[in-house]
Enzyme design. Structure first.
Site, PDB file in Angstrom:
ATOM      1  N   ARG A  43      -6.023  11.238  -4.950  1.00 52.56           N
ATOM      2  CA  ARG A  43      -5.327  10.120  -4.540  1.00 52.56           C
ATOM      3  C   ARG A  43      -5.941   9.060  -3.246  1.00 52.56           C
ATOM      4  O   ARG A  43      -5.827   7.710  -3.324  1.00 52.56           O
ATOM      5  CB  ARG A  43      -3.866   9.748  -4.855  1.00 52.56           C
ATOM      6  CG  ARG A  43      -2.549   8.829  -4.831  1.00 52.56           C
ATOM      7  CD  ARG A  43      -1.087   8.571  -4.832  1.00 52.56           C
ATOM      8  NE  ARG A  43      -0.784   9.535  -5.968  1.00 52.56           N
ATOM      9  CZ  ARG A  43      -0.576   9.211  -6.596  1.00 52.56           C
ATOM     10  NH1 ARG A  43      -1.057   7.325  -7.344  1.00 52.56           N
ATOM     11  NH2 ARG A  43      -0.634   9.140  -8.697  1.00 52.56           N
ATOM     12  N   LYS A 194       8.172  32.828 -12.415  1.00 53.42           N
ATOM     13  CA  LYS A 194       8.076  34.403 -12.046  1.00 53.42           C
ATOM     14  C   LYS A 194       7.466  34.156  -9.903  1.00 53.42           C
ATOM     15  O   LYS A 194       7.797  34.516  -9.101  1.00 53.42           O
ATOM     16  CB  LYS A 194       6.041  34.066 -12.543  1.00 53.42           C
ATOM     17  CG  LYS A 194       5.252  33.264 -12.362  1.00 53.42           C
ATOM     18  CD  LYS A 194       4.363  33.329 -10.788  1.00 53.42           C
ATOM     19  CE  LYS A 194       2.958  31.576 -11.503  1.00 53.42           C
ATOM     20  NZ  LYS A 194       2.508  31.656 -10.021  1.00 53.42           N
TER      21      LYS A 194
END
EC number: 1.1.1.94
Length: 333
Positions: A43, A194
């Site tokens: 970006r 996780k």
């Protein structure tokens, strides 16, 4: 058709767009470039120019040379023009804004292990925005190793089996073995939970609690993943596959894991950030805990991490809370 969804005869193979030039995006781009041209989108214009000029991502993936057939650009529209699909490899908090800028006919492969701002699935968000071909990529994959070509395996999951196979063909290399799965929900949300368990594992390391404690934490964390994924409609096999057990072991034990490192830093009284890198588990712990409280699903490790991340408990208090819970059978649900 080629692996990237384009006719082979008489036409050049278009570049595969990888959207996001962090460590994981760069590693995936380098791996995919072994199969053909890749466009890595960043970006920030100055950052994109630096990567294209220096041919190394010193900020997020130092020491890995960008191959000649990988170009870097800040032009999002140009990066995806004509492509069959793109890898979306920005932090989960930035996925909604990026998806809003993409053409809806583009297939999207979501590679962030996190939740949408409202706590929902990123795949659900993508479909709600009008994307017809959606997949999720997850597994025990540290960017530092994949970028260097060390052997690894991952899973691409989608309701659309043909799309999953298309992504598989584009990303499969001698260094990265790619499996497919129809369990989009299980693969996506296993990667979310996780990260929270990995934060707890880092706190175990920071408190110097030993190997027994860490093994118990990982094992009980896997049970919470099993409980969570069954509650949201995931498949049991996924829990014990690459995007479940495999990813949990790697993230909870590796020196490369930013979630594990952040948990260790918290336990040591230090700031959990790592050079501006996003620690997904810190944001998602509270979202998962809030969901569990409403749904009545028992996720004690998630709750403990959420309380620590919010500053309500110390890591030592969280340990005491977990160790003094009521006695019960090992499998109680």
């Amino acid at each position: 058709m080629s692996a990237r969804g384009l006719p082979v005869q008489g036409l050049p193979v278009l570049s595969l767009p990888v959207l996001g030039a962090g460590g994981w995006g760069t590693a995936l781009a380098v791996n995919a470039a072994r199969n053909g041209p890749v466009t890595l989108w960043a970006r920030r214009e100055a950052f994109a120019a630096e990567l294209d000029r220096e041919r190394v991502n010193a900020e997020y993936l130092p020491g890995v040379t960008l191959p000649a057939n990988l170009r870097v650009t800040p032009d999002l529209a140009g990066a995806v023009a004509g492509a069959a699909f793109a890898l979306v490899v920005v932090p989960s908090v930035g996925v909604p804004d990026l998806l809003a800028e993409l053409p809806r006919e583009l297939g999207v492969v979501l590679c962030a292990k996190g939740l949408a701002p409202d706590g929902g699935q990123l795949t659900v968000l993508a479909r709600r925005l009008g994307f017809g071909r959606v997949a999720v990529l997850s597994g025990p994959n540290h960017a530092e190793e994949v970028g260097r070509g060390l052997p690894a395996a991952t899973v691409v999951a989608s309701r659309d089996a043909a799309f999953a196979q298309e992504v598989q063909a584009a990303l499969m290399t001698p260094a990265l073995r790619v499996y497919t799965s129809p369990d989009e929900t299980g693969v996506e949300l296993g990667g979310v939970l996780k990260n929270v368990v990995a934060l707890a594992a880092g706190m175990v390391d920071g408190l110097r609690l030993g190997d027994n404690a860490k093994a118990a934490l990982i094992t009980r964390g896997l049970r919470e993943m099993d409980r969570y994924l069954r509650a949201v409609g995931g498949q049991e096999d996924t829990v014990y596959g690459l995007s479940g057990l495999g990813d949990l072991v790697t993230t909870a034990t590796s020196r490369h894991s930013r979630n594990r490192a952040a948990g260790e830093a918290i336990a040591l009284g230090e700031h959990p950030g790592q050079g501006g890198k996003v620690v997904e588990g810190l944001r998602t712990a509270g979202l998962l805990d809030a969901w569990a409280q409403v749904q009545g699903v028992d996720l004690p490790i998630v709750r403990a991490v959420a309380q620590v991340a919010a500053g309500r408990w110390t890591p030592q208090a969280a340990l005491t809370e977990l160790m003094t819970r009521d006695a019960k059978p090992e499998r109680h649900d």
